[in-house]
Design a protein around this motif. Structure first.
Motif, PDB file in Angstrom:
ATOM      1  N   ASP A  87       0.955  -1.099   0.034  1.00 49.39           N
ATOM      2  CA  ASP A  87       0.079  -0.129   0.070  1.00 49.39           C
ATOM      3  C   ASP A  87       0.756   1.374   0.053  1.00 49.39           C
ATOM      4  OD1 ASP A  87       1.003  -0.001   2.512  1.00 49.39           O
ATOM      5  OD2 ASP A  87      -0.954  -0.068   3.314  1.00 49.39           O
ATOM      6  N   ASP A  88       2.241   1.129  -0.433  1.00 51.99           N
ATOM      7  CA  ASP A  88       3.017   2.328  -0.321  1.00 51.99           C
ATOM      8  C   ASP A  88       2.452   3.283  -1.450  1.00 51.99           C
ATOM      9  OD1 ASP A  88       5.142   3.972  -1.626  1.00 51.99           O
ATOM     10  OD2 ASP A  88       6.631   2.718  -0.710  1.00 51.99           O
ATOM     11  N   PRO A  89       2.030   4.403  -0.959  1.00 52.95           N
ATOM     12  CA  PRO A  89       1.476   5.414  -1.909  1.00 52.95           C
ATOM     13  C   PRO A  89       2.533   5.927  -2.982  1.00 52.95           C
ATOM     14  CG  PRO A  89       1.376   6.253   0.353  1.00 52.95           C
ATOM     15  CD  PRO A  89       2.413   4.952   0.406  1.00 52.95           C
ATOM     16  N   ALA A  90       3.653   5.634  -2.964  1.00 49.66           N
ATOM     17  CA  ALA A  90       4.438   6.001  -4.343  1.00 49.66           C
ATOM     18  C   ALA A  90       4.544   4.943  -5.332  1.00 49.66           C
ATOM     19  CB  ALA A  90       5.963   6.350  -3.998  1.00 49.66           C
ATOM     20  N   VAL A  91       4.323   3.730  -4.851  1.00 54.95           N
ATOM     21  CA  VAL A  91       3.992   2.681  -5.612  1.00 54.95           C
ATOM     22  C   VAL A  91       2.487   2.480  -6.256  1.00 54.95           C
ATOM     23  CG1 VAL A  91       3.874   0.056  -6.050  1.00 54.95           C
ATOM     24  CG2 VAL A  91       5.699   1.032  -4.712  1.00 54.95           C
ATOM     25  N   ALA A  92       1.699   2.831  -5.537  1.00 55.10           N
ATOM     26  CA  ALA A  92       0.119   3.130  -5.966  1.00 55.10           C
ATOM     27  C   ALA A  92       0.149   4.131  -7.068  1.00 55.10           C
ATOM     28  CB  ALA A  92      -0.731   3.266  -4.907  1.00 55.10           C
ATOM     29  N   ARG A  93       0.898   5.340  -6.711  1.00 55.94           N
ATOM     30  CA  ARG A  93       0.840   6.209  -7.848  1.00 55.94           C
ATOM     31  C   ARG A  93       1.713   5.916  -9.234  1.00 55.94           C
ATOM     32  NH1 ARG A  93       1.924   9.288  -3.345  1.00 55.94           N
ATOM     33  NH2 ARG A  93       4.223   9.399  -3.774  1.00 55.94           N
ATOM     34  N   LEU A  94       2.874   5.187  -9.035  1.00 59.26           N
ATOM     35  CA  LEU A  94       3.448   4.680 -10.316  1.00 59.26           C
ATOM     36  C   LEU A  94       2.387   3.617 -10.981  1.00 59.26           C
ATOM     37  CD1 LEU A  94       5.669   3.817 -12.298  1.00 59.26           C
ATOM     38  CD2 LEU A  94       6.215   2.256 -10.592  1.00 59.26           C
ATOM     39  N   CYS A  95       1.851   2.776 -10.428  1.00 62.92           N
ATOM     40  CA  CYS A  95       0.737   1.847 -10.856  1.00 62.92           C
ATOM     41  C   CYS A  95      -0.533   2.459 -11.596  1.00 62.92           C
ATOM     42  CB  CYS A  95       0.414   0.844 -10.024  1.00 62.92           C
ATOM     43  SG  CYS A  95       1.669  -0.431  -9.523  1.00 62.92           S
ATOM     44  N   THR A  96      -1.036   3.561 -10.900  1.00 60.76           N
ATOM     45  CA  THR A  96      -1.985   4.314 -11.502  1.00 60.76           C
ATOM     46  C   THR A  96      -1.654   5.169 -12.799  1.00 60.76           C
ATOM     47  OG1 THR A  96      -2.993   4.578  -9.295  1.00 60.76           O
ATOM     48  CG2 THR A  96      -3.906   6.061 -10.776  1.00 60.76           C
ATOM     49  N   SER A  97      -0.400   5.655 -12.580  1.00 60.67           N
ATOM     50  CA  SER A  97      -0.041   6.552 -13.896  1.00 60.67           C
ATOM     51  C   SER A  97       0.169   5.507 -14.889  1.00 60.67           C
ATOM     52  CB  SER A  97       0.935   7.342 -13.436  1.00 60.67           C
ATOM     53  OG  SER A  97       1.779   7.876 -14.739  1.00 60.67           O
ATOM     54  N   ALA A  98       0.698   4.494 -14.781  1.00 64.39           N
ATOM     55  CA  ALA A  98       1.121   3.493 -15.860  1.00 64.39           C
ATOM     56  C   ALA A  98      -0.125   2.977 -16.509  1.00 64.39           C
ATOM     57  CB  ALA A  98       2.145   2.354 -15.136  1.00 64.39           C
ATOM     58  N   PHE A  99      -1.068   2.344 -15.720  1.00 63.96           N
ATOM     59  CA  PHE A  99      -2.471   1.835 -16.142  1.00 63.96           C
ATOM     60  C   PHE A  99      -2.923   2.821 -17.014  1.00 63.96           C
ATOM     61  CE2 PHE A  99      -6.675   0.752 -16.392  1.00 63.96           C
ATOM     62  CZ  PHE A  99      -6.661  -0.348 -16.739  1.00 63.96           C
ATOM     63  N   GLU A 100      -3.267   4.103 -16.293  1.00 67.34           N
ATOM     64  CA  GLU A 100      -4.117   5.158 -17.095  1.00 67.34           C
ATOM     65  C   GLU A 100      -3.306   5.495 -18.371  1.00 67.34           C
ATOM     66  OE1 GLU A 100      -7.102   5.703 -16.246  1.00 67.34           O
ATOM     67  OE2 GLU A 100      -7.032   4.790 -14.291  1.00 67.34           O
ATOM     68  N   THR A 101      -1.968   5.651 -18.300  1.00 67.87           N
ATOM     69  CA  THR A 101      -1.515   6.062 -19.809  1.00 67.87           C
ATOM     70  C   THR A 101      -1.522   4.723 -20.675  1.00 67.87           C
ATOM     71  OG1 THR A 101       0.068   7.192 -18.554  1.00 67.87           O
ATOM     72  CG2 THR A 101       0.679   6.807 -20.872  1.00 67.87           C
ATOM     73  N   VAL A 102      -1.476   3.578 -20.402  1.00 67.00           N
ATOM     74  CA  VAL A 102      -1.909   2.558 -21.220  1.00 67.00           C
ATOM     75  C   VAL A 102      -3.010   2.361 -21.654  1.00 67.00           C
ATOM     76  CG1 VAL A 102      -1.847  -0.012 -21.447  1.00 67.00           C
ATOM     77  CG2 VAL A 102       0.098   1.003 -20.301  1.00 67.00           C
ATOM     78  N   TRP A 103      -4.221   2.729 -20.778  1.00 61.28           N
ATOM     79  CA  TRP A 103      -5.509   2.569 -20.979  1.00 61.28           C
ATOM     80  C   TRP A 103      -6.040   3.559 -21.943  1.00 61.28           C
ATOM     81  CZ3 TRP A 103      -9.046  -0.806 -20.135  1.00 61.28           C
ATOM     82  CH2 TRP A 103     -10.487  -0.696 -20.324  1.00 61.28           C
TER      83      TRP A 103
END
Length: 176
Positions: free
Chosen positions: A149-165
């Motif tokens: 639940d590391d916020p930095a990891v969650a932000r990375l994954c959110t950014s990656a997913f939304e860019t891919v999407w």
């Protein structure tokens, strides 16, 4: 939840999800034991199991329907090499059942992902705050999950997913 603590089951994590569950897949092949026979049959020309709503995939489809039914948006994006592998063709053939159950699915050719900062592993992201990484062995077998639940990891994954999407092609328009 810190990394490497006891990992709840996927169903438990999805049940605790309130808004969104997104999944990013980045491998061209998986060696999941539970689907090996189905994949071999598909390669031999029998694709009936890919459309079987009562067989091996039923539990997953029921889980998706229940989750979407309580208002959670489920999206899946797959980054794939082109030409696509036999395994990706197999996944593509079975994706209509995921969509019928309530998932949205898009595909992104790997060449269009070169400038996206991506985590090193496939992941599920729940409510943009909890990440479940799916680790795999070199031959594609499950290497076990890891949750953070590391916020930095969650932000990375959110950014990656939304860019891919945003770049990806909806399933209905993606040809293999």
């Amino acid at each position: 939840m810190p990394q490497n603590s006891a990992v709840p089951s996927f169903a438990e994590m999805l049940a605790a999800c309130h808004v969104s569950a997104v999944h990013l897949e980045m491998r061209d092949a998986y060696g999941i034991a539970a689907e090996a026979a189905e994949f071999e049959a598909w390669k031999a020309g029998d694709d009936g199991s890919r459309y079987d709503r009562t067989g091996r995939r039923r539990a997953w489809l029921d889980l998706v329907r229940e989750t979407v039914g309580r208002g959670v948006v489920m999206r899946r994006a797959r980054i794939v090499s082109e030409p696509v592998s036999e395994y990706i063709k197999y996944e593509h053939a079975g994706t209509p059942l995921n969509i019928e159950a309530g998932e949205s699915v898009r595909w992104l050719p790997r060449r269009r992902a070169s400038d996206i900062a991506l985590p090193g592993n496939d992941f599920w992201l729940f409510d943009e705050r909890l990440v479940r990484f799916n680790h795999f062995t070199g031959d594609g077998a499950s290497g076990g999950p890891e949750v953070t639940d590391d916020p930095a990891v969650a932000r990375l994954c959110t950014s990656a997913f939304e860019t891919v999407w945003q770049r990806a092609t909806p399933h209905a328009d993606f040809k293999v």
